[in-house]
Design a protein around this motif. Structure first.
Motif, PDB file in Angstrom:
ATOM      1  N   GLY A 151       0.710  -1.185   0.032  1.00 25.38           N
ATOM      2  CA  GLY A 151       0.058  -0.045   0.021  1.00 25.38           C
ATOM      3  C   GLY A 151       0.803   1.184   0.030  1.00 25.38           C
ATOM      4  O   GLY A 151       0.166   2.423   0.345  1.00 25.38           O
ATOM      5  N   GLY A 152       2.027   0.965  -0.422  1.00 21.66           N
ATOM      6  CA  GLY A 152       3.073   2.181  -0.245  1.00 21.66           C
ATOM      7  C   GLY A 152       3.125   3.362  -1.521  1.00 21.66           C
ATOM      8  O   GLY A 152       2.184   2.701  -2.460  1.00 21.66           O
ATOM      9  N   LEU A 153       3.919   4.036  -1.695  1.00 23.68           N
ATOM     10  CA  LEU A 153       4.179   5.067  -2.743  1.00 23.68           C
ATOM     11  C   LEU A 153       4.309   4.059  -4.019  1.00 23.68           C
ATOM     12  O   LEU A 153       3.704   4.422  -5.054  1.00 23.68           O
ATOM     13  N   ARG A 154       5.287   3.107  -3.970  1.00 23.15           N
ATOM     14  CA  ARG A 154       5.609   2.424  -4.980  1.00 23.15           C
ATOM     15  C   ARG A 154       4.278   1.624  -5.486  1.00 23.15           C
ATOM     16  O   ARG A 154       4.245   1.862  -6.897  1.00 23.15           O
ATOM     17  N   GLU A 155       3.489   1.074  -4.612  1.00 23.70           N
ATOM     18  CA  GLU A 155       2.474   0.362  -5.187  1.00 23.70           C
ATOM     19  C   GLU A 155       1.100   1.320  -5.771  1.00 23.70           C
ATOM     20  O   GLU A 155       0.990   1.138  -6.838  1.00 23.70           O
ATOM     21  N   ARG A 156       1.015   2.307  -4.917  1.00 25.04           N
ATOM     22  CA  ARG A 156       0.043   3.227  -5.528  1.00 25.04           C
ATOM     23  C   ARG A 156       0.646   3.888  -6.870  1.00 25.04           C
ATOM     24  O   ARG A 156      -0.184   4.208  -7.927  1.00 25.04           O
ATOM     25  N   ALA A 179       5.842  15.254 -12.166  1.00 28.87           N
ATOM     26  CA  ALA A 179       4.660  15.203 -12.986  1.00 28.87           C
ATOM     27  C   ALA A 179       3.976  13.644 -12.711  1.00 28.87           C
ATOM     28  O   ALA A 179       2.809  13.530 -12.773  1.00 28.87           O
ATOM     29  N   LEU A 180       4.926  12.916 -12.931  1.00 30.55           N
ATOM     30  CA  LEU A 180       4.404  11.190 -12.892  1.00 30.55           C
ATOM     31  C   LEU A 180       4.120  11.121 -11.563  1.00 30.55           C
ATOM     32  O   LEU A 180       2.888  10.343 -11.103  1.00 30.55           O
ATOM     33  N   LEU A 181       4.589  11.585 -10.379  1.00 33.76           N
ATOM     34  CA  LEU A 181       4.074  11.481  -9.047  1.00 33.76           C
ATOM     35  C   LEU A 181       2.718  11.938  -8.711  1.00 33.76           C
ATOM     36  O   LEU A 181       1.914  11.537  -7.773  1.00 33.76           O
ATOM     37  N   GLY A 182       2.711  13.218  -9.138  1.00 33.42           N
ATOM     38  CA  GLY A 182       1.408  14.197  -9.102  1.00 33.42           C
ATOM     39  C   GLY A 182       1.383  14.373  -7.632  1.00 33.42           C
ATOM     40  O   GLY A 182       2.417  14.744  -6.882  1.00 33.42           O
ATOM     41  N   GLU A 240       0.102   1.809  -9.743  1.00 31.74           N
ATOM     42  CA  GLU A 240      -1.396   1.243 -10.228  1.00 31.74           C
ATOM     43  C   GLU A 240      -1.816   2.559 -11.011  1.00 31.74           C
ATOM     44  O   GLU A 240      -2.745   2.339 -11.882  1.00 31.74           O
ATOM     45  N   ARG A 241      -1.430   3.624 -10.940  1.00 29.00           N
ATOM     46  CA  ARG A 241      -1.751   4.821 -11.695  1.00 29.00           C
ATOM     47  C   ARG A 241      -0.878   5.208 -12.741  1.00 29.00           C
ATOM     48  O   ARG A 241      -1.120   6.253 -13.576  1.00 29.00           O
ATOM     49  N   LEU A 242       0.107   4.387 -12.909  1.00 29.58           N
ATOM     50  CA  LEU A 242       1.140   4.549 -14.276  1.00 29.58           C
ATOM     51  C   LEU A 242       0.232   4.711 -15.420  1.00 29.58           C
ATOM     52  O   LEU A 242      -0.829   4.022 -15.787  1.00 29.58           O
ATOM     53  N   PRO A 243       0.596   5.754 -16.451  1.00 28.23           N
ATOM     54  CA  PRO A 243      -0.032   6.107 -17.560  1.00 28.23           C
ATOM     55  C   PRO A 243       0.064   5.136 -18.770  1.00 28.23           C
ATOM     56  O   PRO A 243      -0.503   4.979 -19.913  1.00 28.23           O
ATOM     57  N   PHE A 244       0.925   4.111 -18.537  1.00 26.30           N
ATOM     58  CA  PHE A 244       1.226   3.059 -19.599  1.00 26.30           C
ATOM     59  C   PHE A 244       1.497   1.855 -18.767  1.00 26.30           C
ATOM     60  O   PHE A 244       1.632   1.594 -17.500  1.00 26.30           O
ATOM     61  N   VAL A 245       1.755   0.607 -19.479  1.00 23.94           N
ATOM     62  CA  VAL A 245       2.034  -0.675 -19.250  1.00 23.94           C
ATOM     63  C   VAL A 245       3.394  -0.977 -19.351  1.00 23.94           C
ATOM     64  O   VAL A 245       4.357  -0.447 -20.172  1.00 23.94           O
TER      65      VAL A 245
END
Ligand code: ADP
Ligand code: MG
Length: 714
Positions: A253-258, A337-340, A261-266
């Protein structure tokens, strides 16, 4: 008198010669001179008389100088040719030297000497160009033990003040008095490979009596070079295994996991796999030391970011070092930007447990710098991005868990350890390079690192189309090229124009090439009139560089005319076309890097390599090879074949480079591999080299040159 390798040269060869050796080759002790191996060897055979010379023969003649004269030639008469006519009574021969006007002083009329070289033909008459020369004293006598008695002349890299045969004499003084030596190569390592001992090898490389002798001496010293270097790496690897690092296991449930999940690409399969490997490394209690190689645009940054977030989740901090300010601020921008909201720690709208990303470069204003330093020290900044100013300014981290070094081929080996060596508990280290490195180079330069390779590009990338534009033969193509740039811009895309130099050519620069200032002015007044054109080069003040790069990234400029500052890492997906002026001035891998700046989005990229060179010339063929392949690994192999050794290792690796006299990372892969195994075995059994004092001394000396070299560069 007994001569030790550590004896001052002065005490052996005399003050005068020692001074010249020092100023010309930086030699101070006997060992320096003994390691100045002959460049090549000339077979004396029999003395040839001048009436029997044939072109192509390697000859040694004894003759008397009849006349000697300097001639000027070339542009402005700035080059000199020295012609010396000699006779042995049976005929005459001309000796020619270029740019060695001082020869007149040594080859005065009436002087008798030995001349050795290959017979050439020029305008119908025979001559020797740059022959080896040794004066013979009045008696003209040749002793059994002289070079003539031995039959082979060693030819040393020489200078105006010190001819090859004088170096030979100095070497002889050292060898004759040499005390018994300890061999840096352990005996079993030597006998297993049939290598000669150091004393014999020194004798045979400097005073061979047969070709086989200098050949086997070279084999031995070549192996020794590889072996000492690999011992350095084996020791470093051994030390790393002993070093402790804080384990940074993933947190559910940490930053890496979150973030994932929200990466704009695979993620590509390669990115996933390597991210996992690195993730597992970070869980260890000894420091990771990994090299991540990747094709241009393969997405290394995201992989590094995942690792950084894992460390932040575990309560640590990560630092990302970039080679240029342009690249550092781009990384900062992209990561933020990626991290928002994951990067808005302590700010309104920031996610719970969000972290902070700070930028730290040399050009930062006082206030911003203070804030960044404070955040690094307090631990509020989970990620600090910066140039090596980061290292030099002694940034304090609350808990540095991971150091990521981007584009390592631009850094010295020492630089990466500067941050690492500061604490007892070492951070994990991830080194990234976009220039694929051939295996042997990786082993020679990064021998203490584990290697991972990203070969695939993210799906959906259109390949970059590359076309050579022979501007001399087809001027119309040039017009068409600018037209293409206009079309791309009209379609909403952006363009790079890359040049090989900035302004007025300096002494060392090529005056035939087009400068940034000229190209910019011409384009603005002509083919690209009306477009928004920016300029970027290394000599601009940092804030101006940043402003221009930001404007280009934001789409406020249509065209960026730039030097190779855009070579590595710059990522503006909206740029689709690149025109490289004087493309023949760039190396193969460099061109591949450069064109990696376009086609990073969903639109196909176009790269135009403009050149004045002939398609059939080597330069033309090189460009054709770049146009024909998009495989960075294949191109880097080609590059290595084409380049000189020093370029392969990179100017920054000169500490290592200067220790390699006979070993070639291009040609001696088997020697390097063999030496690596041998060194691994020796270090495993004797990590401190307590039982191998001579090897320990050689290792120490190598580390010192590397260190000295690093200090000199900073
Ligand atoms: P490099 O490996 O050359 O440093 P970058 O890390 O700069 O490449 O990535 C190039 C671009 O590709 C960036 O804009 C990045 O966001 C994007 N990218 C990275 N991974 C992927 C992916 N799996 N799919 C699509 N785009 C990606
Ligand atoms: Mg990159």
């Amino acid at each position: 008198m007994q001569v030790e390798p550590s004896s001052r040269l002065r005490s052996v060869v005399g003050d005068k010669t020692a001074k010249v050796l020092e100023s010309a080759f930086d030699m101070t002790v006997v060992d320096d001179l003994l390691r100045h191996y002959p460049r090549r060897y000339a077979d004396i055979g029999q003395l040839t008389d001048l009436s029997h010379l044939r072109p192509g023969q390697h000859v040694t003649i004894m003759a008397r100088v009849v006349s000697a004269k300097n001639y000027s030639f070339g542009p402005g008469g700035r080059r000199t040719r020295t012609e010396v006519v000699v006779t042995d009574g049976t005929g005459r021969l001309t000796l020619t030297f270029f740019q060695q006007a001082w020869r007149l002083k040594t080859m005065t009329e009436g002087k008798v000497g030995l001349f050795a070289g290959e017979v050439g033909e020029f305008r119908g008459s025979l001559q020797l160009t740059h022959p080896d020369f040794e004066p013979v004293d009045g008696s003209g006598e040749i002793s059994e033990d002289s070079r003539l008695g031995r039959g082979i002349i060693p030819l040393y890299r020489a200078t105006a003040k010190l001819a090859s045969w004088r170096i030979e004499q100095s070497v002889a003084l050292c060898l004759d008095g040499l005390a018994p030596l300890d061999d840096p190569l352990p005996e079993d390592v030597r006998t297993q490979r049939g290598l000669t001992d150091v004393r014999t090898a020194l004798e045979e490389i400097h005073r061979p009596r047969a070709k086989e002798q200098w050949q086997r001496a070279r084999d031995r010293f070549r192996f020794e070079e590889a072996f000492v270097l690999q011992t350095v790496f084996a020791q470093r690897r051994h030390a790393l295994e002993r070093d402790t690092a804080t384990a940074r296991p993933p947190v559910g449930g940490g930053l890496r996991e979150r973030f994932t999940e929200r990466l704009p690409f695979v993620l590509t399969a390669g990115q996933k796999e390597i991210a996992d490997v690195i993730g597992a490394d970070l869980e260890q209690t000894h420091p990771m030391h990994r090299l991540l190689q990747g094709e241009v645009g393969s997405g290394k940054t995201v992989v590094a970011l995942l690792a950084m977030l894992q460390v932040v989740d575990a309560g640590g901090q990560a630092a990302l070092l970039a080679p240029t300010e342009v690249l550092a601020s781009q990384h900062h921008r992209a990561i933020t930007a990626l991290l928002g909201d994951l990067a808005q720690g302590g700010m309104l709208g920031g996610a719970d447990d969000a972290t902070r990303v700070q930028l730290l470069t040399g050009s930062l204003g006082a206030k911003a710098r203070k804030e960044a330093l404070a955040d690094a020290a307090s631990g509020d900044a989970g990620i600090v991005v910066g140039t090596h100013a980061l290292i030099q300014e002694h940034v304090q981290f609350a808990d540095l868990g991971l150091l990521v070094v981007d584009e390592q081929h631009r850094f010295g080996v020492e630089q990466r350890s500067a941050l690492v060596d500061r604490s007892d508990v070492k951070p994990h280290v991830l080194v990234m390079t976009a220039t694929p490195i051939p295996r042997t180079v990786a082993m020679t330069v990064f021998g203490d690192l584990e290697t991972s390779t990203l070969r695939e590009l993210p799906a959906g990338r259109k390949p970059i189309q590359t076309t050579v534009v022979p501007a001399a033969e087809r001027p119309a193509w040039m017009d068409r090229a600018w037209q293409r740039v206009r079309e791309e811009v009209d379609g909403g895309s952006q363009a790079y124009v890359v040049v090989s130099r900035i302004g007025v050519a300096e002494e060392s620069e090529d005056k035939e090439t087009r400068s940034l200032l000229d190209v910019h002015a011409e384009l603005a007044a002509g083919p690209l009139a009306g477009l928004r054109i920016g300029m970027l080069h290394g000599r601009l003040p940092s804030d101006e560089k940043d402003a221009t790069m930001n404007a280009f990234a934001a789409g406020e400029l249509d065209v960026l005319v730039a030097t190779t500052v855009v070579e590595v890492g710059v990522d503006v997906p909206n740029a689709t076309v690149m025109v490289v002026m004087d493309a023949d001035r760039f190396g193969v891998s460099q061109l591949h890097q450069l064109r990696g700046r376009v086609g990073r989005g969903s639109e196909p990229g176009l790269c135009l390599l403009v050149t004045m060179s002939d398609p059939d010339s080597p330069a033309g063929e090189r460009l054709a090879a770049v146009a024909a392949s998009t495989d960075g690994f294949e191109l880097s192999r080609l590059d290595v074949e084409l380049r000189h050794e020093g370029d392969v290792l990179g100017a920054r690796q000169s500490g290592v480079r200067s220790s390699l006299r006979l070993l070639s990372v291009v040609r001696h892969e088997d020697v390097i591999t063999d030496a690596r195994d041998a060194a691994q075995t020796v270090v495993a059994a004797d990590p401190t080299l307590a039982d191998h004092p001579a090897l320990a001394a050689a290792v120490h000396a190598l580390e010192e040159t590397e260190q000295a070299d690093y200090l000199e560069r900073t």
